[in-house]
Scaffold this active site. Structure first.
Site, PDB file in Angstrom:
ATOM      1  N   CYS A  78      -0.699  -5.502  -4.231  1.00 36.32           N
ATOM      2  CA  CYS A  78      -1.589  -4.746  -3.349  1.00 36.32           C
ATOM      3  C   CYS A  78      -2.800  -4.303  -4.179  1.00 36.32           C
ATOM      4  CB  CYS A  78      -0.864  -3.538  -2.762  1.00 36.32           C
ATOM      5  SG  CYS A  78       0.549  -3.995  -1.716  1.00 36.32           S
ATOM      6  N   CYS A 138      10.891  10.434  -6.818  1.00 32.26           N
ATOM      7  CA  CYS A 138      10.347   9.121  -6.448  1.00 32.26           C
ATOM      8  C   CYS A 138      10.914   8.093  -7.417  1.00 32.26           C
ATOM      9  CB  CYS A 138       8.822   9.159  -6.509  1.00 32.26           C
ATOM     10  SG  CYS A 138       8.041   7.604  -6.046  1.00 32.26           S
ATOM     11  N   CYS A 182       0.521   8.722  -6.311  1.00 30.74           N
ATOM     12  CA  CYS A 182       0.842   7.530  -5.530  1.00 30.74           C
ATOM     13  C   CYS A 182      -0.023   6.344  -5.967  1.00 30.74           C
ATOM     14  CB  CYS A 182       0.611   7.819  -4.050  1.00 30.74           C
ATOM     15  SG  CYS A 182       0.963   6.433  -2.966  1.00 30.74           S
ATOM     16  N   GLU A 204       8.939   3.880 -14.472  1.00 33.54           N
ATOM     17  CA  GLU A 204       8.548   5.279 -14.342  1.00 33.54           C
ATOM     18  C   GLU A 204       9.163   5.887 -13.079  1.00 33.54           C
ATOM     19  OE1 GLU A 204       4.355   5.591 -16.743  1.00 33.54           O
ATOM     20  OE2 GLU A 204       4.220   5.118 -14.616  1.00 33.54           O
ATOM     21  N   CYS A 213       6.158  -5.577 -10.043  1.00 33.67           N
ATOM     22  CA  CYS A 213       6.105  -5.782  -8.593  1.00 33.67           C
ATOM     23  C   CYS A 213       5.456  -7.135  -8.309  1.00 33.67           C
ATOM     24  CB  CYS A 213       5.293  -4.663  -7.935  1.00 33.67           C
ATOM     25  SG  CYS A 213       5.342  -4.671  -6.128  1.00 33.67           S
ATOM     26  N   CYS A 251      -3.243  -0.730  -5.743  1.00 35.99           N
ATOM     27  CA  CYS A 251      -2.076  -0.140  -6.402  1.00 35.99           C
ATOM     28  C   CYS A 251      -2.009  -0.558  -7.864  1.00 35.99           C
ATOM     29  CB  CYS A 251      -0.807  -0.578  -5.668  1.00 35.99           C
ATOM     30  SG  CYS A 251       0.717   0.099  -6.374  1.00 35.99           S
TER      31      CYS A 251
END
Length: 395
Positions: free
Chosen positions: A151, A140, A378, A125, A147, A154
């Site tokens: 975290c 962005c 975010c 994305e 990933c 997230c």
């Protein structure tokens, strides 16, 4: 501030380990099933070598660079400075690729999000965040499919790393966004750009895919193509300390650091990378970062989690940690996602935190959430294919 020789040796060893691990998640070759090579993502030298390999003069690479990166042309037949026989020769051997737009969504607040699909079916994305007051904004971009950092706040971190993106796939996100907004050729001579900035803050940790990310950003910064200056590019890292030094030396783009906690105990929990590179090492790397000044401040990103990291005492400790660093602190209200274990800090607590940081002389803007209605804010990015697969598995 430089590291000791012994520390430098350790850093180099760790850097080599990181690069070796990145190779295990290498992207597929930029070649179509029919054997044609994608010219997007090649460096100038590589583009020249491709031209020489087919018996053409190196200057052809300059022509192609102009059409690909300045004009945004994807069809060789639409490059009039190249003779028709040469256009046909190029079309037999090469393509000028773009990621496929699987979906495109525009938020009520005009934020736009794309789900891009690559040739092997993997998806990422990408988000464009328009400025609310001016005709400009930031794209962005993502650097990995998934990933490894996990975290805890997230959403992206709940999607396991599948592979790194290649340089063509990284720069291609920005080029496809330009296609969407009709922003070709590259604006010049002070003409306002809608897509004025790049933030490398999408899916993945860019410094764990450093070589492909660096190659893509060097293409973006080339003054004869996309022509974004390094001051218009911000790379965000969760703190891959050994690669931060290399990034500063080779790219020297703006740096953003995902800090989110002021003690190792808490940061170990919510940003597990901290167990490898604790806060003291991370802050030292920030102090070494070249070019940091009041005009080019390091940004510390701080997601506000209710009752977790948002106390006044933590605001004061944050000020102590970054003392002397030309910096600003972006306070980010936590953006909820399905199944997330945290709550957004109360507005009055965020304001008080911001006041303490601002009183110490640091800009502390509270980021206004954008694109929440399309999960584009975010920490919310996660490919639709991953969401759909999990739903199917649960059925």
């Amino acid at each position: 501030m430089s590291a000791s020789p012994a520390a430098a040796d350790l850093t180099q060893t760790e850097r080599e380990r990181i690069l070796a691990k990145a190779a295990l998640f290498a992207p597929p070759a930029a070649t179509l099933p029919d054997g044609r090579r994608d010219l997007v993502g090649l460096s100038r030298a590589e583009l020249e070598a491709e031209m020489v390999a087919i018996g053409e003069k190196p200057f052809r690479a300059r022509q192609l660079w102009h059409w690909i990166y300045h004009q945004g042309v994807t069809d060789f037949a639409q490059m009039p400075t190249i003779a028709k026989p040469m256009q046909a020769k190029l079309a037999e051997r090469f393509v000028v690729g773009r990621p496929e737009v699987a979906t495109e969504q525009t938020s009520e607040d005009t934020t736009r999000k794309w789900l891009f699909r690559f040739r092997d079916g993997q998806q990422v994305e990408t988000v464009y965040i328009p400025d609310l007051n001016e005709d400009r904004g930031a794209v962005c971009i993502s650097t990995q499919v998934g990933c490894t950092l996990s975290c805890r706040f997230c959403h992206t971190g709940t999607q396991k790393l599948v592979r790194n993106l290649g340089a063509a796939e990284i720069v291609g996100q920005f080029m496809a966004a330009r296609d969407s907004y009709g922003e070709w050729p590259s604006p010049k001579d002070g003409t306002p750009r809608l897509l004025s900035n790049i933030v490398v803050m999408g899916m993945g940790e860019p410094l764990y895919n450093y070589e492909n990310t660096a190659k893509a950003l060097k293409i973006v910064m080339d003054h004869e193509g996309l022509a974004l200056s390094r001051r218009r590019i911000t790379l965000s890292t969760s703190g891959v300390v050994p690669m931060m030094d290399r990034c500063g030396a080779e790219l020297n783009v703006n740096l953003a650091v995902s800090l989110h906690a002021v003690t190792d105990e808490l940061r170990d929990e919510i940003v597990p990378l901290n167990r490898k590179y604790p806060i003291e090492e991370l802050i030292a790397a920030c102090r070494r970062y070249p070019g940091a000044s009041n005009a080019r401040r390091i940004t510390f990103e701080y997601v506000m989690l209710r009752g977790v990291n948002d106390s006044e005492a933590e605001a004061k400790e944050l000020v102590r940690l970054i003392k002397g660093i030309p910096a600003k602190v972006n306070l980010i209200p936590f953006n909820p996602w399905p199944g997330s274990p945290y709550l957004t800090s109360k507005p009055e607590q965020v304001r008080r935190f911001a006041e303490i940081v601002a009183a110490a002389g640091y800009s502390s803007p509270i980021r206004r959430p954008r694109g929440r209605d399309i999960l584009a804010a975010c920490g919310q990015l996660k490919t639709e294919s991953e969401r759909a697969r999990r739903k199917a598995d649960a059925a």
